[in-house]
Design an enzyme around this catalytic site. Structure first.
Site, mmCIF file in Angstrom:
data_model
loop_
_atom_site.group_PDB
_atom_site.id
_atom_site.type_symbol
_atom_site.label_atom_id
_atom_site.label_comp_id
_atom_site.label_asym_id
_atom_site.label_seq_id
_atom_site.Cartn_x
_atom_site.Cartn_y
_atom_site.Cartn_z
ATOM 1 N N HIS A 1 -10.103 9.246 -12.214
ATOM 2 C CA HIS A 1 -10.283 8.719 -10.869
ATOM 3 C C HIS A 1 -11.190 9.603 -10.013
ATOM 4 O O HIS A 1 -11.420 9.294 -8.839
ATOM 5 C CB HIS A 1 -8.936 8.579 -10.161
ATOM 6 C CG HIS A 1 -8.140 7.392 -10.634
ATOM 7 N ND1 HIS A 1 -6.907 7.504 -11.222
ATOM 8 C CD2 HIS A 1 -8.419 6.070 -10.609
ATOM 9 C CE1 HIS A 1 -6.467 6.299 -11.541
ATOM 10 N NE2 HIS A 1 -7.357 5.407 -11.173
ATOM 11 N N ARG B 1 -0.353 -4.456 -9.271
ATOM 12 C CA ARG B 1 -1.075 -4.330 -8.013
ATOM 13 C C ARG B 1 -2.406 -5.062 -8.172
ATOM 14 O O ARG B 1 -2.822 -5.391 -9.278
ATOM 15 C CB ARG B 1 -1.324 -2.861 -7.644
ATOM 16 C CG ARG B 1 -2.320 -2.154 -8.547
ATOM 17 C CD ARG B 1 -2.452 -0.685 -8.184
ATOM 18 N NE ARG B 1 -3.186 -0.489 -6.944
ATOM 19 C CZ ARG B 1 -4.487 -0.203 -6.879
ATOM 20 N NH1 ARG B 1 -5.208 -0.091 -7.980
ATOM 21 N NH2 ARG B 1 -5.079 -0.015 -5.719
ATOM 22 N N ASN C 1 -6.567 -5.017 -7.248
ATOM 23 C CA ASN C 1 -7.707 -4.228 -6.810
ATOM 24 C C ASN C 1 -8.894 -5.200 -6.765
ATOM 25 O O ASN C 1 -8.811 -6.311 -7.279
ATOM 26 C CB ASN C 1 -7.971 -3.087 -7.779
ATOM 27 C CG ASN C 1 -8.893 -2.036 -7.187
ATOM 28 O OD1 ASN C 1 -9.206 -2.067 -5.996
ATOM 29 N ND2 ASN C 1 -9.345 -1.117 -8.021
ATOM 30 N N TYR D 1 -19.281 2.281 -2.742
ATOM 31 C CA TYR D 1 -18.534 2.466 -3.984
ATOM 32 C C TYR D 1 -18.263 1.127 -4.662
ATOM 33 O O TYR D 1 -18.338 1.007 -5.884
ATOM 34 C CB TYR D 1 -17.221 3.208 -3.699
ATOM 35 C CG TYR D 1 -16.351 3.312 -4.924
ATOM 36 C CD1 TYR D 1 -16.757 4.084 -6.016
ATOM 37 C CD2 TYR D 1 -15.137 2.646 -5.009
ATOM 38 C CE1 TYR D 1 -15.973 4.180 -7.148
ATOM 39 C CE2 TYR D 1 -14.356 2.733 -6.142
ATOM 40 C CZ TYR D 1 -14.771 3.504 -7.210
ATOM 41 O OH TYR D 1 -13.997 3.585 -8.325
#
Lengths: 200, 346, 315
Positions: free
Chosen positions: B193, B223, B225, B316
């Protein structure tokens, strides 16, 4: 040439805290070029580190061989390049037992490859000590063709295999012993930022 | 429920498309009108009927085409699938998890018969029938992780747990958001990461790791993203960046609705039994802006989220250069009305 | 914590102090498999007190037909092991948690060296089966005071890699010899009394072994101690912790929700903030850092206790 101080970076970028003597325990030492000075400093701190040490030196134009040979390592060898030292180094790792310390001193390229080799042989990362001396050139893997370009000192640079212009990332793979190079003009072919010298 | 599998492509002529039902079930990732990193994990224990959260491993209308695209990518670059030697047991654990889940959740599509370690697997959509010996890799055409992930949508990472950390030691990665398995394999949670901006300072990874180390068998988590992709392209790998990169600059006011896709990852996390490793499937869903705005709530919200996102994150996520065009397109769909909480359409 | 009701399907005396229990699904369903070194938490409803003790699984990790544990009777303990030995009968239904592994093998190891003291043999019994299946090199050293007390003997395979050291017979374990000449890539696992774990750590340090390859699991039952009171910041409620009760057990008895997993001070799940502390927290966990301990701002209620005036928790 003193120990190189690198500026802080992301967590995947390796750091080289310097060599600290672990006493007269079994040791493998690999020094390249000005890395010899790190071994000399280490032995000056505690001469007994050499008692059970197998020291391999790659002079790379830096002539410290006589001084290293005089340190009294259990075994001392010189090799003209990392590639030519590799089989000897691998044999030393294969013969080593737990409790061995590995001391590495020299360029990032040599340290990166030697660490990858040692980890594959089962040496725990905590048993590896590193000190950066000499060139700050990087060993770069092209993410596109996977080719490795040695001694990269500029950013961006040309991949010596596929010819793409790559920018130099700080993202580093311990397994490959290399930094990642990524095409700098992928979205706008031909538009390349000005070349800069890599800084520590 | 019968799924009509699309004959479509994720490269070259890009014939990928969502059906109207496919749009309605799209996992829109924003539950409010703004976005910042968070751990945002919740139990992966079913969900709204028909939604991608309902089944353990969602199979949708893109299944067959996605598996075909994966095969093309692997034929060009086998390094997209790698497993360090100590991860084979985790590969078997994962193969078991997927085969058992899919055969129970989609009995009309998948069948698994087990007689001790003698297994018989049928995958009807892909026309595969395989008899093999569980835990004997020589009885499969390839390693267990590769075998099952060639038949399971999404990228997949297998994480080894040791020294109070998680290690990315195996994976099948052909539809990633710009990271290289070949480069990152063997890294720990913080290292792989490392290039993500901001999140480290927020302590997101520390908290997430703490949670994951305690992940329990039988209690998976999930989750969402997201990122943005030009064209419905699965292989947005760094390996091929020089090939797909120029497409990013082809977005213009006239085509942005059709060309610009919101790319959502449904990430699930599973503790594996025999290996104590964690399986981390990263399932990718694509939806074009013009399809998204057919749901008024999503059109309003997406405009607000993208407009207010910090520059660093837009960079990003890889769409900073196209942000003005995207916002111009979305603005007319945002009348300023309040939006309802949650991710689902009203 | 997910759990299931299982039936006691076998009880076997292994030694005067150690008994083996087997649990199976009442309907005969297969149980989730696990990895060697995993434990389960067994619930024991004992005369109005609900105890939960963690025990390593000793059965084959690849066999879902049942779970087996070995329990050593600790008469000076809090009563959990005594309950298992005196109250549990064949056919009883008991609530057993899903397996959790905080002591797993490092599967990268080129060799596994296991060192067990006394009842610390239990996690290795499952790991041995896993290693046999994976065909990995290993050696196991099992130290016990006497053969009569060595409950593990009946469960260990007769294999040249298994070494039994009975101190009564003058065959003491020589850690220097065990750690002296192991190949690169060896990982060491120790389970047993704190003294044994310290001895392995000291010998390893002397021989240049990095800490990261010396794994250990202390058999951590919540230690008994003097009774104490805690105050809950949110409600002002005062909870009294008895001498043979853990803080976590006392909170559960008072119906205060605290998340937990290992109940042995290792996993960190029950970490609780301390609102105010006038006195000394007796930290018994392996989770908090030295700084966190010294600051007295966090407590692990599964194993830690308190002496002093007042302890107010963020609950």
């Amino acid at each position: 040439m003193p120990r190189t101080e690198f500026s802080p970076s992301i967590t995947s970028r390796p750091v080289y805290p310097g060599l600290t003597p672990q006493g007269a325990t079994p040791a493998i030492m690999l020094a390249e070029g000005p890395g010899a000075e790190a071994i000399l400093d280490l032995a000056a701190l505690d001469a007994s580190v050499m008692d059970l040490a197998h020291l391999i030196y790659i002079p790379a134009g830096h002539d410290a061989g006589l001084r290293l040979a005089a340190l009294g390592a259990k075994m001392y060898r010189e090799a003209p390049s990392y590639a030519s030292a590799l089989e000897r180094y691998r044999k030393a790792l294969a013969d080593a037992r737990m409790g061995t310390t590995l001391y590495l001193a020299g360029s990032e390229g040599m340290i990166g490859q030697a660490v990858a080799e040692a980890l594959a042989a089962g040496l725990p990362p905590e048993a590896i000590q590193t000190e950066h001396r000499g060139t700050i050139a990087r060993r770069m893997q092209c993410v596109h063709c996977k080719g490795v370009t040695e001694n990269v000192t500029i950013d961006p640079f040309l991949c010596s295999h596929c010819g793409l212009t790559l920018f130099v990332r700080d993202h580093f793979s311990r397994r490959l012993g290399a930094f990642q190079g990524v095409c700098v003009d992928a979205e706008t072919p031909g538009i390349v930022p000005e070349v800069q010298e890599i800084k520590p | 429920m019968t799924i009509q599998f699309h004959d479509e492509t994720f490269r070259d002529d890009y014939t990928f498309h969502n059906s109207p039902e496919g749009i309605r079930r799209f996992p829109f990732p924003f539950d409010q009108d703004s976005y910042m990193y968070s751990v945002n994990l919740e139990p992966h224990a079913g969900g709204k009927a028909g939604s991608p959260f309902e089944k353990r491993f969602d199979v949708d209308e893109h299944y067959v085409a996605e598996m075909r695209d994966r095969a093309i990518t692997l034929a060009e670059d086998p390094l997209r699938c790698q497993s360090l030697p100590h991860m084979e047991l985790a590969g078997w654990d994962f193969l078991e998890l997927v085969m058992v889940s899919k055969s129970e959740d989609y009995p009309e599509l998948f069948m698994l018969n087990r007689d001790g370690d003698r297994w018989h697997w049928i995958n009807r959509p892909l026309g595969i029938e395989q008899r093999f010996t569980f835990l004997d890799a020589t009885t499969l055409p390839c390693g267990p992780m590769e075998y099952i992930t060639r038949q399971t949508q999404g990228d997949h990472a297998l994480l080894d747990q040791r020294d109070g950390n998680l290690w990315m030691d195996a994976g099948m990665v052909t539809s990633q958001a710009d990271w290289s398995l070949d480069f990152d394999i063997g890294m720990n949670f913080f290292e792989w990461h490392a290039p993500v901006p901001k999140a480290h300072e927020l302590g997101v990874f520390q908290r997430a790791l703490k949670f994951l180390l305690n992940l329990q068998q039988g209690a998976p988590s999930r989750r969402l993203n997201w990122t943005m992709t030009v064209n419905p392209r699965l292989d947005t790998s760094p390996e091929n960046y020089h090939k797909w990169g120029p497409e990013k600059r082809t977005v213009a006011p006239g085509n942005v609705g059709a060309k610009q896709y919101l790319r959502v990852e449904l990430q699930t996390l599973w503790r594996l039994p025999r290996s104590n490793a964690i399986a981390f499937p990263i399932r990718c869903y694509l939806c074009s802006l013009e399809d998204l705005v057919t749901v008024p709530k999503w059109g309003r919200r997406l405009h607000r989220v993208l407009r207010d996102l910090p520059d660093e994150l837009a960079e990003y996520k890889g769409f900073a250069v196209n942000r003005p065009v995207i916002l111009d397109y979305l603005a007319p769909f945002d009348d300023g009305a309040p939006t309802s909480p949650g991710i689902f359409p009203d | 914590m997910t759990s299931r009701l299982l039936r006691v399907s076998a009880i076997e005396t292994l030694s005067p102090l150690v008994t083996r229990f087997r649990f199976e699904d009442p309907e005969g369903a297969l149980l989730p498999l696990f990895s060697g070194g995993a434990h389960v938490v067994v619930e024991m409803p004992d005369a109005g007190v609900l105890r939960r003790n963690a025990y390593s699984l000793i059965s084959d990790p690849m066999d879902g037909s049942g779970y087996e544990i070995a329990v050593r009777r600790e008469d000076g303990g809090r009563g959990g092991s005594r309950f298992m030995h005196t109250k549990v009968a064949l056919g009883d239904l008991m609530r057993i948690s899903a397996p959790v592994n905080l002591f797993s093998l490092d599967l990268r190891a080129k060799k596994h060296v296991m060192i067990a003291g006394g009842i610390g043999i239990t996690p290795f019994l499952a790991q041995l089966k896993q290693l046999a299946r994976l065909q990995m090199p290993f050696e196991l050293h099992y130290a016990a005071r006497s053969r009569a007390e060595a409950a593990g003997l009946a469960l260990l395979p007769a294999s040249p890699q298994v070494h039994v050291h009975v101190s009564e017979e003058g065959n003491r374990m020589d850690l220097g010899a065990i750690l002296g000449s192991q190949p690169l890539g060896t990982h060491v696992y120790t389970c047993g009394p704190e003294g044994l774990i310290e001895a392995v750590a000291e010998t390893g340090a002397r021989l240049g072994w990095p800490k990261t390859v010396l794994h250990s699991e202390v058999f951590m039952a919540p230690p008994p101690g003097a009774p104490f009171d805690v105050t809950l910041a949110k409600t002002g409620k005062v909870v009294t912790v008895g001498p043979h009760q853990s803080l976590l057990e006392a909170l559960e008895q008072a119906e205060v929700e605290v998340e937990w997993m290992c109940r042995g001070g290792a996993c960190g799940r029950c970490e609780t903030g301390v609102h105010a502390c006038h006195g000394t927290i007796e930290h018994h966990d392996h989770w908090l850092s030295d700084d966190e301990r010294a600051s007295q701002t966090k407590i692990m209620p599964c194993v830690s206790r308190f002496t002093g005036e007042t302890l107010v928790l963020d609950l």
